[in-house]
Write a protein that holds these residues in place. Structure first.
Motif, PDB file in Angstrom:
ATOM      1  N   LYS A   1     -29.594 -32.281  13.699  1.00  0.00           N
ATOM      2  CA  LYS A   1     -30.261 -31.042  13.268  1.00  0.00           C
ATOM      3  C   LYS A   1     -29.263 -29.710  12.972  1.00  0.00           C
ATOM      4  CE  LYS A   1     -32.999 -31.844  16.626  1.00  0.00           C
ATOM      5  NZ  LYS A   1     -33.964 -31.352  17.618  1.00  0.00           N
ATOM      6  N   VAL A   2     -29.093 -29.049  12.350  1.00  0.00           N
ATOM      7  CA  VAL A   2     -28.524 -27.633  12.096  1.00  0.00           C
ATOM      8  C   VAL A   2     -29.518 -26.216  12.932  1.00  0.00           C
ATOM      9  CG1 VAL A   2     -27.187 -25.858  10.424  1.00  0.00           C
ATOM     10  CG2 VAL A   2     -27.113 -28.526  10.916  1.00  0.00           C
ATOM     11  N   THR A   3     -28.973 -25.788  13.417  1.00  0.00           N
ATOM     12  CA  THR A   3     -30.258 -24.256  13.721  1.00  0.00           C
ATOM     13  C   THR A   3     -29.085 -23.233  12.665  1.00  0.00           C
ATOM     14  OG1 THR A   3     -30.763 -24.957  15.641  1.00  0.00           O
ATOM     15  CG2 THR A   3     -30.777 -22.597  15.474  1.00  0.00           C
ATOM     16  N   ASP A   4     -30.061 -22.224  11.918  1.00  0.00           N
ATOM     17  CA  ASP A   4     -28.938 -21.347  10.976  1.00  0.00           C
ATOM     18  C   ASP A   4     -28.721 -19.859  12.346  1.00  0.00           C
ATOM     19  OD1 ASP A   4     -31.438 -19.977  11.198  1.00  0.00           O
ATOM     20  OD2 ASP A   4     -32.059 -20.105   9.036  1.00  0.00           O
ATOM     21  N   ALA A   5     -28.003 -18.871  11.299  1.00  0.00           N
ATOM     22  CA  ALA A   5     -27.526 -17.624  12.636  1.00  0.00           C
ATOM     23  C   ALA A   5     -29.909 -17.273  12.849  1.00  0.00           C
ATOM     24  CB  ALA A   5     -27.069 -17.228  11.846  1.00  0.00           C
ATOM     25  N   ALA A   6     -30.700 -17.610  12.456  1.00  0.00           N
ATOM     26  CA  ALA A   6     -31.363 -16.718  12.655  1.00  0.00           C
ATOM     27  C   ALA A   6     -31.898 -17.578  13.419  1.00  0.00           C
ATOM     28  CB  ALA A   6     -32.524 -16.275  11.444  1.00  0.00           C
ATOM     29  N   GLY A   7     -31.970 -18.705  14.215  1.00  0.00           N
ATOM     30  CA  GLY A   7     -32.415 -19.352  15.033  1.00  0.00           C
ATOM     31  C   GLY A   7     -33.274 -20.612  14.244  1.00  0.00           C
ATOM     32  N   ASN A   8     -33.533 -20.774  12.609  1.00  0.00           N
ATOM     33  CA  ASN A   8     -34.411 -21.510  12.466  1.00  0.00           C
ATOM     34  C   ASN A   8     -33.530 -22.826  12.689  1.00  0.00           C
ATOM     35  OD1 ASN A   8     -36.449 -19.932  11.045  1.00  0.00           O
ATOM     36  ND2 ASN A   8     -34.625 -19.074   9.866  1.00  0.00           N
ATOM     37  N   GLN A   9     -34.444 -24.260  13.442  1.00  0.00           N
ATOM     38  CA  GLN A   9     -33.600 -25.434  13.086  1.00  0.00           C
ATOM     39  C   GLN A   9     -34.410 -26.052  11.994  1.00  0.00           C
ATOM     40  OE1 GLN A   9     -34.885 -28.310  16.670  1.00  0.00           O
ATOM     41  NE2 GLN A   9     -32.530 -27.021  17.262  1.00  0.00           N
TER      42      GLN A   9
ATOM     43  N   ASP B   1     -34.132 -14.235   8.444  1.00  0.00           N
ATOM     44  CA  ASP B   1     -34.388 -15.687   8.211  1.00  0.00           C
ATOM     45  C   ASP B   1     -35.062 -16.720   8.404  1.00  0.00           C
ATOM     46  OD1 ASP B   1     -34.087 -18.224   6.321  1.00  0.00           O
ATOM     47  OD2 ASP B   1     -31.839 -18.464   7.113  1.00  0.00           O
ATOM     48  N   THR B   2     -36.312 -16.753   7.521  1.00  0.00           N
ATOM     49  CA  THR B   2     -37.502 -17.878   7.970  1.00  0.00           C
ATOM     50  C   THR B   2     -37.689 -19.182   7.575  1.00  0.00           C
ATOM     51  OG1 THR B   2     -39.205 -16.729   6.100  1.00  0.00           O
ATOM     52  CG2 THR B   2     -39.072 -15.788   8.233  1.00  0.00           C
ATOM     53  N   VAL B   3     -36.466 -19.547   6.486  1.00  0.00           N
ATOM     54  CA  VAL B   3     -36.000 -20.923   6.723  1.00  0.00           C
ATOM     55  C   VAL B   3     -35.343 -21.335   7.242  1.00  0.00           C
ATOM     56  CG1 VAL B   3     -35.681 -22.384   3.952  1.00  0.00           C
ATOM     57  CG2 VAL B   3     -36.968 -19.694   3.720  1.00  0.00           C
ATOM     58  N   ALA B   4     -35.908 -22.690   7.638  1.00  0.00           N
ATOM     59  CA  ALA B   4     -34.192 -23.684   8.348  1.00  0.00           C
ATOM     60  C   ALA B   4     -33.629 -24.173   6.934  1.00  0.00           C
ATOM     61  CB  ALA B   4     -35.801 -24.306   8.700  1.00  0.00           C
TER      62      ALA B   4
ATOM     63  N   THR C   1     -28.283 -26.832   3.457  1.00  0.00           N
ATOM     64  CA  THR C   1     -27.919 -25.720   2.517  1.00  0.00           C
ATOM     65  C   THR C   1     -27.726 -24.164   3.454  1.00  0.00           C
ATOM     66  OG1 THR C   1     -30.731 -25.714   3.301  1.00  0.00           O
ATOM     67  CG2 THR C   1     -30.393 -27.031   1.319  1.00  0.00           C
ATOM     68  N   GLU C   2     -27.723 -24.652   4.648  1.00  0.00           N
ATOM     69  CA  GLU C   2     -27.403 -23.645   5.326  1.00  0.00           C
ATOM     70  C   GLU C   2     -26.217 -23.411   6.521  1.00  0.00           C
ATOM     71  OE1 GLU C   2     -30.198 -20.056   6.017  1.00  0.00           O
ATOM     72  OE2 GLU C   2     -31.473 -21.683   6.174  1.00  0.00           O
ATOM     73  N   ALA C   3     -25.164 -22.015   6.485  1.00  0.00           N
ATOM     74  CA  ALA C   3     -24.316 -22.761   7.817  1.00  0.00           C
ATOM     75  C   ALA C   3     -25.029 -23.159   9.240  1.00  0.00           C
ATOM     76  CB  ALA C   3     -23.136 -21.780   8.243  1.00  0.00           C
ATOM     77  N   GLY C   4     -24.758 -23.413   9.715  1.00  0.00           N
ATOM     78  CA  GLY C   4     -25.283 -23.037  11.726  1.00  0.00           C
ATOM     79  C   GLY C   4     -24.693 -23.971  12.463  1.00  0.00           C
ATOM     80  N   VAL C   5     -25.542 -24.173  14.012  1.00  0.00           N
ATOM     81  CA  VAL C   5     -25.409 -25.293  14.700  1.00  0.00           C
ATOM     82  C   VAL C   5     -25.820 -26.344  14.867  1.00  0.00           C
ATOM     83  CG1 VAL C   5     -25.198 -24.689  17.794  1.00  0.00           C
ATOM     84  CG2 VAL C   5     -24.824 -22.780  16.422  1.00  0.00           C
ATOM     85  N   ILE C   6     -24.849 -26.773  15.096  1.00  0.00           N
ATOM     86  CA  ILE C   6     -25.021 -28.632  15.184  1.00  0.00           C
ATOM     87  C   ILE C   6     -25.894 -29.338  16.180  1.00  0.00           C
ATOM     88  CG2 ILE C   6     -24.503 -31.377  14.022  1.00  0.00           C
ATOM     89  CD1 ILE C   6     -22.406 -29.796  12.837  1.00  0.00           C
ATOM     90  N   SER C   7     -26.796 -29.531  16.006  1.00  0.00           N
ATOM     91  CA  SER C   7     -26.967 -30.453  17.357  1.00  0.00           C
ATOM     92  C   SER C   7     -26.968 -31.693  17.683  1.00  0.00           C
ATOM     93  CB  SER C   7     -28.747 -30.023  18.208  1.00  0.00           C
ATOM     94  OG  SER C   7     -29.579 -29.659  17.488  1.00  0.00           O
ATOM     95  N   TYR C   8     -27.099 -32.478  18.666  1.00  0.00           N
ATOM     96  CA  TYR C   8     -27.042 -33.953  18.109  1.00  0.00           C
ATOM     97  C   TYR C   8     -28.326 -34.721  18.985  1.00  0.00           C
ATOM     98  CZ  TYR C   8     -22.933 -33.923  15.522  1.00  0.00           C
ATOM     99  OH  TYR C   8     -21.302 -33.063  15.488  1.00  0.00           O
TER     100      TYR C   8
END
Length: 681
Positions: A340-348, A270-273, A298-305
């Motif tokens: 910000k959201v960082t998906d499972a592939a590391g795209n932020q 996954d190369t798309v943030a 548009t994707e699930a992921g980890v939230i950073s504030y």
């Protein structure tokens, strides 16, 4: 019959694959009295599928031979005889026989050399090429010659005697072991799976029990073509975005055993943030501190504030709508919150800026910054206070102002016109935008004073003074700061309400008629200048000269001069402590004369003169002495000496009153005794 016997022996030797140690030398069958046939090597170990060469040679034992027939039996379950090579044999005249029967496990070789034949202890007959095809662990030779002493249908060595004599007396066989073929395929296991990431050339680690050639299937391929026994890390060739769940790896070992396919755990490239968008903004003002915000991803992921905002309860985003409750926020404007959201592939994702909002749960807090001066002549004084929030200002007490709005921070207000007097009840309030009213801020007490101090002279400096730091007393209706002008100044800079005694700084001698004093009160009101009454200072040193004494027996007149008009006085006595003095003559003169009365004749007196001018400056001479006159001083020169003796003798036995010292009517020895008693030189 012989062949059957040897095959039976070989069969027995190969019935069971038992590990047996190699022998250390070939075993002779027959004897070595005549020629012998040998197999080289005599002992060896091979793996299945190994190719190896066997050399057959003859030892003629010093005799010349013309023909050699070498017939062999071998274990055809362990060995495959592939060819016979007589290229290097010295028996190169004729090749009579060169046969291999794999089914029977026999080899027949007959070679010849014309007379005189061959005489050698190690003459090559032929080479036979074998392939190991099955396991062998013999306890006896498994490649042997067909030989029996005196036989004619088996191996023989024919002597060059024209009679066809067989001189073969013994043979040496060979014993070879063969390790079983590897029939076990490699076993593959996954060590490190491919993580879902934005890396299009991910790494993968697997373990293989054997080395071999790697084959790939599915989406995955790699430049790595060979595996080692153990851990193998490979890097896949570039992969497209998406899920890759069909990748497999197989390894084929050197014996062509192929492993079962190892399925690579599914992974995603996954190369798309993620793309974020605001759904429900935070209200502009919040009075509870509990703030919620809704956004989509548009994707699930980890939230950073970022900025002021955090949420310990919401750390992961889902695809679609996400509702966040921020952790309790402090009272203030919040303009820097981001998500910000960082998906499972590391795209932020790019940061999503949360709309600005205000959290306000408390009333404004007011504090004094710059008080009104305690006393001021300004009827519209300024006052600065600090408010923790913006809001509306209200006033109470004596003070009001046209300023009705407060900022968050410092605020300066100017009060409406106030009358003279003390103002100690002024109060300020601030009410914020959500209706919270501050505690009252009490303005410091202050006085409005528009009247200047009134000054009056109390004790002037004497008109003439010999003090260069004179004292002056004046009265002020108010306390305040003293300002001096003209010749006069003083270290005293503050006046009190009432009488003020000041000591002036040193003044030069002369008339001082321009000195003024003003007082400025705490409100800044300045008095009219108070003119100090004129005065003269005279502190210069006096000088005196020409001190002289004229004396009689009981009196003396002392005269002297001074450089300016001064009084006259003399201190005198029998010692330097004096003890007597004349009354001061107040007449101010420069030529002085003072007469002393009641002195004792012919006595030494000490004296000093004193003079004082109108300013009180005084000069005192040093210690002086004189002697009062004597009746024996006939020539009145101040001394009784040989001259006076001469005078007395000129009047001897006369009645001269001047020389008749005891006044008995005759100048005689009695008078001479008096004269000598007063002798002074």
């Amino acid at each position: 019959m012989k062949k059957t016997k040897h095959l039976a022996i070989l069969a027995i030797l190969t019935l069971t694959f038992v590990s047996a140690p190699l022998r250390t030398g070939a075993v002779l069958i027959g004897n070595a009295s005549g020629a012998t046939l040998n197999i080289t090597p005599a002992d060896a170990s091979y793996d299945v599928n190994d190719n190896f060469t066997v050399s057959i040679s003859v030892n003629t034992r010093g005799q010349k031979v013309v023909t050699v027939a070498a017939y062999l039996f071998y274990d055809n379950t362990s060995f495959l005889a592939t060819s016979i090579d007589t290229t290097g044999t010295v028996f190169n005249t004729a090749l009579f026989e060169s046969l291999i029967d794999q089914n029977a496990g026999t080899i027949r070789i007959t070679v010849g050399k014309q007379s005189p034949g061959v005489n050698s202890n190690n003459a090559l007959v032929a080479k036979v090429y074998f392939t190991a095809i099955g396991p062998a662990a013999p306890v006896a030779d498994n490649i042997v010659f067909d030989f029996s002493a005196g036989g004619t249908a088996d191996s023989n060595v024919i002597k060059d005697d024209g009679l066809g004599t067989d001189i073969l007396s013994g043979v040496y066989g060979a014993r070879y072991s063969v390790t079983p073929a590897d029939m076990t395929p490699p076993t593959l296991t996954q060590v490190t799976a491919v993580p879902s990431s934005k890396n299009t050339r991910p790494s993968y680690t697997f373990n293989s029990t054997e080395a071999g050639t790697i084959s790939y299937a599915g989406d995955c391929s790699s430049a790595t073509a060979n595996a080692t026994a153990g851990s193998n890390k490979i890097t896949f060739n570039a992969l497209s975005d998406g899920v890759h769940d069909n990748c497999t790896i197989t390894v084929t070992d050197a014996n062509n055993n192929r492993s079962q396919p190892l399925t690579v755990s599914p992974f995603t490239i996954d190369t798309v943030a993620p793309i974020l968008a605001e759904i429900t903004p935070v209200p502009d003002t919040n009075n509870s501190g509990i703030v919620t915000y809704a956004f989509s991803s548009t994707e699930a992921g980890v939230i950073s504030y970022g900025g002021n905002c955090r949420s310990t309860s919401m750390t992961n985003a889902v695809t679609g709508e996400n509702i966040i409750t921020f952790d309790l926020l402090p009272d203030r404007d919040h303009t820097n919150c981001t998500i910000k959201v960082t998906d499972a592939a590391g795209n932020q994702s790019l940061p999503l800026a949360v709309n600005p909002f205000l959290v306000d749960t408390k009333a404004p807090i007011l504090s004094q910054v710059t008080p009104v001066p305690p006393a001021t002549g300004n009827t519209r004084p300024g006052y600065t206070f600090r408010s923790s929030e913006a809001g509306t200002i209200s006033y109470a007490g004596d003070c009001t102002s046209l300023t009705v709005n407060a900022l968050s921070g410092n605020n300066t207000v100017f009060f409406d016109t106030l009358p003279d007097g003390i103002h100690d009840n002024c109060v300020i309030y601030v009410t914020d935008t959500v209706g919270h009213r501050s505690e009252p801020l009490l303005v410091n007490a202050f006085a409005i004073d528009t009247a200047a101090p009134v000054l009056a002279e109390v004790s002037p400096v004497p008109p003439l003074t010999n003090v260069n730091k004179p004292v002056y007393v004046f009265n002020s209706a108010e306390a305040g700061k003293i300002t001096y002008a003209g010749d006069c100044s003083s270290p005293t800079t503050q006046a009190i309400a009432g009488d003020n005694r000041i000591v002036m700084n040193p003044l030069s001698d002369g008339i001082h008629g321009n000195c003024t004093i003003t007082v400025t009160d705490a409100a800044g009101n300045r008095s009219a200048p108070l003119s100090v009454s004129p005065f003269t200072t005279s502190t210069g040193a006096l000088s005196l000269s020409n001190i002289s004494v004229s004396r009689t027996i009981n009196t003396a007149i002392i005269t002297w001069n001074t450089d300016r008009n001064t009084s006259s006085r003399v201190e005198y006595g029998p010692t330097a402590s004096y003890g007597s003095n004349t009354a001061e003559d107040p007449n101010l003169v420069t030529a002085h004369s003072v007469e002393l009365f009641g002195l004792t004749g012919n006595t030494v007196y000490h004296f000093r003169v004193r003079s004082r001018d109108a300013a009180g400056n005084e000069i005192v001479s040093g210690d002086q002495i004189f002697r009062t006159g004597s009746v024996a001083d006939l020539n009145a020169d101040g001394f009784v000496n040989i001259i006076d003796v001469g005078i007395m003798m000129s009047y001897w036995n006369s009645s001269e009153p001047a020389a008749d010292l005891n006044q008995d009517g005759t100048v005689n020895s009695i008078d001479a005794g008096i004269l000598l008693s007063d002798w002074s030189v």
